[in-house]
Design a protein around this motif. Sequence first.
Motif, PDB file in Angstrom:
ATOM      1  N   ASP A 259      12.350  23.760  25.578  1.00 52.52           N
ATOM      2  CA  ASP A 259      13.480  24.678  25.478  1.00 52.52           C
ATOM      3  C   ASP A 259      13.452  25.717  26.587  1.00 52.52           C
ATOM      4  OD1 ASP A 259      14.466  23.432  23.213  1.00 52.52           O
ATOM      5  OD2 ASP A 259      13.349  24.720  21.841  1.00 52.52           O
ATOM      6  N   SER A 260      12.254  26.096  27.024  1.00 53.72           N
ATOM      7  CA  SER A 260      12.081  27.055  28.108  1.00 53.72           C
ATOM      8  C   SER A 260      10.783  26.703  28.820  1.00 53.72           C
ATOM      9  CB  SER A 260      12.027  28.480  27.559  1.00 53.72           C
ATOM     10  OG  SER A 260      11.967  29.429  28.602  1.00 53.72           O
ATOM     11  N   ALA A 261      10.798  26.757  30.141  1.00 54.88           N
ATOM     12  CA  ALA A 261       9.614  26.302  30.875  1.00 54.88           C
ATOM     13  C   ALA A 261       9.551  26.931  32.253  1.00 54.88           C
ATOM     14  CB  ALA A 261       9.608  24.786  31.009  1.00 54.88           C
ATOM     15  N   MET A 262       8.332  26.933  32.819  1.00 52.92           N
ATOM     16  CA  MET A 262       8.097  27.407  34.180  1.00 52.92           C
ATOM     17  C   MET A 262       7.558  26.269  35.017  1.00 52.92           C
ATOM     18  SD  MET A 262       5.143  29.926  35.660  1.00 52.92           S
ATOM     19  CE  MET A 262       4.002  28.533  35.603  1.00 52.92           C
ATOM     20  N   LEU A 263       8.026  26.197  36.263  1.00 58.40           N
ATOM     21  CA  LEU A 263       7.553  25.198  37.218  1.00 58.40           C
ATOM     22  C   LEU A 263       7.351  25.895  38.559  1.00 58.40           C
ATOM     23  CD1 LEU A 263       7.006  22.199  37.984  1.00 58.40           C
ATOM     24  CD2 LEU A 263       9.471  21.970  38.405  1.00 58.40           C
ATOM     25  N   ARG A 264       6.105  25.941  39.042  1.00 59.74           N
ATOM     26  CA  ARG A 264       5.820  26.592  40.310  1.00 59.74           C
ATOM     27  C   ARG A 264       6.372  25.758  41.469  1.00 59.74           C
ATOM     28  NH1 ARG A 264       4.688  31.850  39.319  1.00 59.74           N
ATOM     29  NH2 ARG A 264       2.954  32.099  37.855  1.00 59.74           N
ATOM     30  N   PRO A 265       6.932  26.427  42.497  1.00 61.89           N
ATOM     31  CA  PRO A 265       7.530  25.702  43.623  1.00 61.89           C
ATOM     32  C   PRO A 265       6.565  24.776  44.357  1.00 61.89           C
ATOM     33  CG  PRO A 265       8.215  27.997  43.657  1.00 61.89           C
ATOM     34  CD  PRO A 265       7.157  27.876  42.604  1.00 61.89           C
ATOM     35  N   GLU A 266       5.274  25.166  44.447  1.00 63.47           N
ATOM     36  CA  GLU A 266       4.319  24.338  45.181  1.00 63.47           C
ATOM     37  C   GLU A 266       3.931  23.067  44.428  1.00 63.47           C
ATOM     38  OE1 GLU A 266       1.789  27.382  42.928  1.00 63.47           O
ATOM     39  OE2 GLU A 266       3.726  27.304  43.981  1.00 63.47           O
ATOM     40  N   ARG A 267       4.333  22.971  43.149  1.00 64.66           N
ATOM     41  CA  ARG A 267       4.028  21.770  42.372  1.00 64.66           C
ATOM     42  C   ARG A 267       5.130  20.726  42.507  1.00 64.66           C
ATOM     43  NH1 ARG A 267       0.124  23.040  38.527  1.00 64.66           N
ATOM     44  NH2 ARG A 267      -0.145  20.771  38.391  1.00 64.66           N
ATOM     45  N   ILE A 268       6.177  21.059  43.252  1.00 62.65           N
ATOM     46  CA  ILE A 268       7.284  20.121  43.460  1.00 62.65           C
ATOM     47  C   ILE A 268       7.128  19.448  44.825  1.00 62.65           C
ATOM     48  CG2 ILE A 268       9.793  19.895  43.679  1.00 62.65           C
ATOM     49  CD1 ILE A 268      10.098  22.331  41.896  1.00 62.65           C
ATOM     50  N   ARG A 269       7.396  18.185  44.885  1.00 63.30           N
ATOM     51  CA  ARG A 269       7.369  17.451  46.157  1.00 63.30           C
ATOM     52  C   ARG A 269       8.687  16.688  46.314  1.00 63.30           C
ATOM     53  NH1 ARG A 269       4.290  14.974  42.335  1.00 63.30           N
ATOM     54  NH2 ARG A 269       4.689  12.758  41.949  1.00 63.30           N
ATOM     55  N   ILE A 270       9.000  16.311  47.546  1.00 59.79           N
ATOM     56  CA  ILE A 270      10.216  15.536  47.780  1.00 59.79           C
ATOM     57  C   ILE A 270       9.846  14.075  48.007  1.00 59.79           C
ATOM     58  CG2 ILE A 270      11.467  17.523  48.680  1.00 59.79           C
ATOM     59  CD1 ILE A 270      11.052  16.429  51.478  1.00 59.79           C
ATOM     60  N   GLY A 271      10.785  13.195  47.678  1.00 58.96           N
ATOM     61  CA  GLY A 271      10.510  11.766  47.814  1.00 58.96           C
ATOM     62  C   GLY A 271      11.784  10.953  47.721  1.00 58.96           C
ATOM     63  N   ASP A 272      11.638   9.695  47.293  1.00 57.78           N
ATOM     64  CA  ASP A 272      12.783   8.788  47.178  1.00 57.78           C
ATOM     65  C   ASP A 272      13.588   9.088  45.915  1.00 57.78           C
ATOM     66  OD1 ASP A 272      11.900   7.482  49.477  1.00 57.78           O
ATOM     67  OD2 ASP A 272      10.641   6.096  48.316  1.00 57.78           O
ATOM     68  N   ALA A 273      14.798   8.501  45.871  1.00 58.87           N
ATOM     69  CA  ALA A 273      15.655   8.689  44.713  1.00 58.87           C
ATOM     70  C   ALA A 273      15.035   8.077  43.461  1.00 58.87           C
ATOM     71  CB  ALA A 273      17.034   8.091  44.981  1.00 58.87           C
ATOM     72  N   GLU A 274      14.325   6.975  43.641  1.00 59.04           N
ATOM     73  CA  GLU A 274      13.730   6.299  42.490  1.00 59.04           C
ATOM     74  C   GLU A 274      12.635   7.181  41.859  1.00 59.04           C
ATOM     75  OE1 GLU A 274      11.394   2.148  41.351  1.00 59.04           O
ATOM     76  OE2 GLU A 274      12.160   2.479  43.381  1.00 59.04           O
ATOM     77  N   GLY A 275      12.773   7.427  40.587  1.00 63.73           N
ATOM     78  CA  GLY A 275      11.789   8.221  39.870  1.00 63.73           C
ATOM     79  C   GLY A 275      11.944   9.719  40.023  1.00 63.73           C
ATOM     80  N   ALA A 276      12.961  10.161  40.766  1.00 65.15           N
ATOM     81  CA  ALA A 276      13.144  11.607  40.964  1.00 65.15           C
ATOM     82  C   ALA A 276      13.520  12.275  39.645  1.00 65.15           C
ATOM     83  CB  ALA A 276      14.224  11.861  42.004  1.00 65.15           C
ATOM     84  N   ARG A 277      12.981  13.476  39.428  1.00 63.52           N
ATOM     85  CA  ARG A 277      13.311  14.233  38.215  1.00 63.52           C
ATOM     86  C   ARG A 277      14.573  15.068  38.411  1.00 63.52           C
ATOM     87  NH1 ARG A 277       9.240  14.298  34.335  1.00 63.52           N
ATOM     88  NH2 ARG A 277       7.224  13.450  35.038  1.00 63.52           N
ATOM     89  N   ALA A 311      11.396  24.775  46.017  1.00 62.14           N
ATOM     90  CA  ALA A 311      10.198  23.963  46.213  1.00 62.14           C
ATOM     91  C   ALA A 311       9.519  24.403  47.505  1.00 62.14           C
ATOM     92  CB  ALA A 311      10.569  22.481  46.298  1.00 62.14           C
ATOM     93  N   ASP A 312       8.190  24.475  47.483  1.00 59.15           N
ATOM     94  CA  ASP A 312       7.410  24.839  48.659  1.00 59.15           C
ATOM     95  C   ASP A 312       6.796  23.587  49.261  1.00 59.15           C
ATOM     96  OD1 ASP A 312       8.079  27.427  48.156  1.00 59.15           O
ATOM     97  OD2 ASP A 312       6.112  28.026  47.371  1.00 59.15           O
ATOM     98  N   LEU A 313       7.164  23.300  50.490  1.00 60.43           N
ATOM     99  CA  LEU A 313       6.739  22.079  51.156  1.00 60.43           C
ATOM    100  C   LEU A 313       5.665  22.371  52.191  1.00 60.43           C
ATOM    101  CD1 LEU A 313      10.300  20.567  51.742  1.00 60.43           C
ATOM    102  CD2 LEU A 313       8.842  20.387  49.699  1.00 60.43           C
ATOM    103  N   PRO A 314       4.721  21.458  52.375  1.00 62.05           N
ATOM    104  CA  PRO A 314       3.644  21.682  53.343  1.00 62.05           C
ATOM    105  C   PRO A 314       4.174  21.725  54.770  1.00 62.05           C
ATOM    106  CG  PRO A 314       3.566  19.440  52.493  1.00 62.05           C
ATOM    107  CD  PRO A 314       4.573  20.173  51.670  1.00 62.05           C
ATOM    108  N   PRO A 315       3.436  22.355  55.692  1.00 64.33           N
ATOM    109  CA  PRO A 315       3.888  22.435  57.084  1.00 64.33           C
ATOM    110  C   PRO A 315       3.974  21.051  57.716  1.00 64.33           C
ATOM    111  CG  PRO A 315       1.609  23.171  56.890  1.00 64.33           C
ATOM    112  CD  PRO A 315       2.125  23.024  55.499  1.00 64.33           C
TER     113      PRO A 315
END
Length: 343
Positions: A259-277, A311-315
Amino acid sequence: MSVTPAVELHGVHCVFGAAGREVRAVDGVDLAVAPGEFFTLLGPSGSGKTTVLRLIGGFTLPTAGRIAIGGQDMTRQPPYARPVNTVFQDYALFPHMSIADNVAYGLMVRGMPKAQRLQRAGEMLAQVQLAGVGDRRPAQLSGGQRQRVALARALINRPQLLLLDEPLGALDLKLREQMQSELKALQRQLGITFVFVTHDQHEALSMSDRIGVFHAGRLEQVGTPQAIYDRPATRFVAQFIGAANVLDGDSARRLTGHDSAMLRPERIRIGDAEGARASGRVAEVQYFGAFTRIKVAAAGIAGVPGVTLQADLPPGLGGVEPGATTHLHWDAAAVHALASAAA
C-alpha cells in the motif's frame, strides 16, 4: 551485567512560550547513549535536536522528564556541575589569548599551575595534529585549525561526554569531509562519548555509530546508519534520509505490491522491455559525477495514474537522454514497505 548509559533521557519535554502560544520544542523524548558511542542527533531546522543537546548540557532545563549522565541525575544541575563539555559551531575561542592558553583555559579555571597546564595543552594540540601552533592567535589559523583548537580545549579535561553542536557547519565541503574522518578517528582513539548535532544526513551516515532522527520535537527512529537508510521506520525518515521514491495507493500496489513503499534510486537499473517493472520517458537527467540521476515519467495502466521515478545510474552508462523511452528494473528485496499514508 548491564552497562550504565553515558546519557539517558526519560520522558523529556521542553515547552517554550506562554499558555496559548506554547511551542513544544521537545515532546516526550526517551533516549539512551552507550559509553564510548558516537551518537548523532539528526533532523531539519526546528526539529528539536539542538534543544536536546542544550538540555543534556544544562543550558536549557526541561519542562518535564529526567536526564542522567553516567547514571547520575543531572536534570536540574547547571552546566558547570555536569561532566560535559561542548564544541559550538562558531568555536567560541578567545581572540586575545594564544592557542595554548585557549586550550588550557579549563585547567586554569581549575587552578592547575601554569607550567603543567601548558604542557597538557601542548600534548592535546599534538593529539589533534596542531603541534607547534601554541604561540599563535586564533586569527592566524584556518577554519579547520580553529575547529581542532576548539576540540582540544573541550577534550583537555577528559569529560565523560562531549557535545558537538554542528561544529563542521562553517567549513567548506572539502575540509568538512576531511574533518569528518579526523573527528571520528579522534573519538575512537579517546573513547569519549560524543553526541553530535547536524542537519547534514551524509555527515551523520558517515560518522555515527547510531543516529536519532528528529521531527517536530519527537524521535522518529534510532538505529545504525545502515538501518536508518535501508529500513526507515516512518515516511518522514524515508524521505529525509537520502533520495527516495516513496509510493502510495494504487501506484504503490501496482509497482511494489504494498500500500505504501520506499525504493531507493540506486536500487533501480535500466534494461530491456521484457521483465521491466515500469517503463516511461526520461523527463530529466542530472549529472553528479559519481552517478547520473534520471527522472522517468512512468506510464500508468487503466485506472491507475503514472508516477515519476528517479533512478541513479553508474558512470559511463550512455544513451539516456531526455525524451528517451526507458525500462526500469529492480529486485523485490529493494522495496521497503512503509505504513500507509492514511495510517
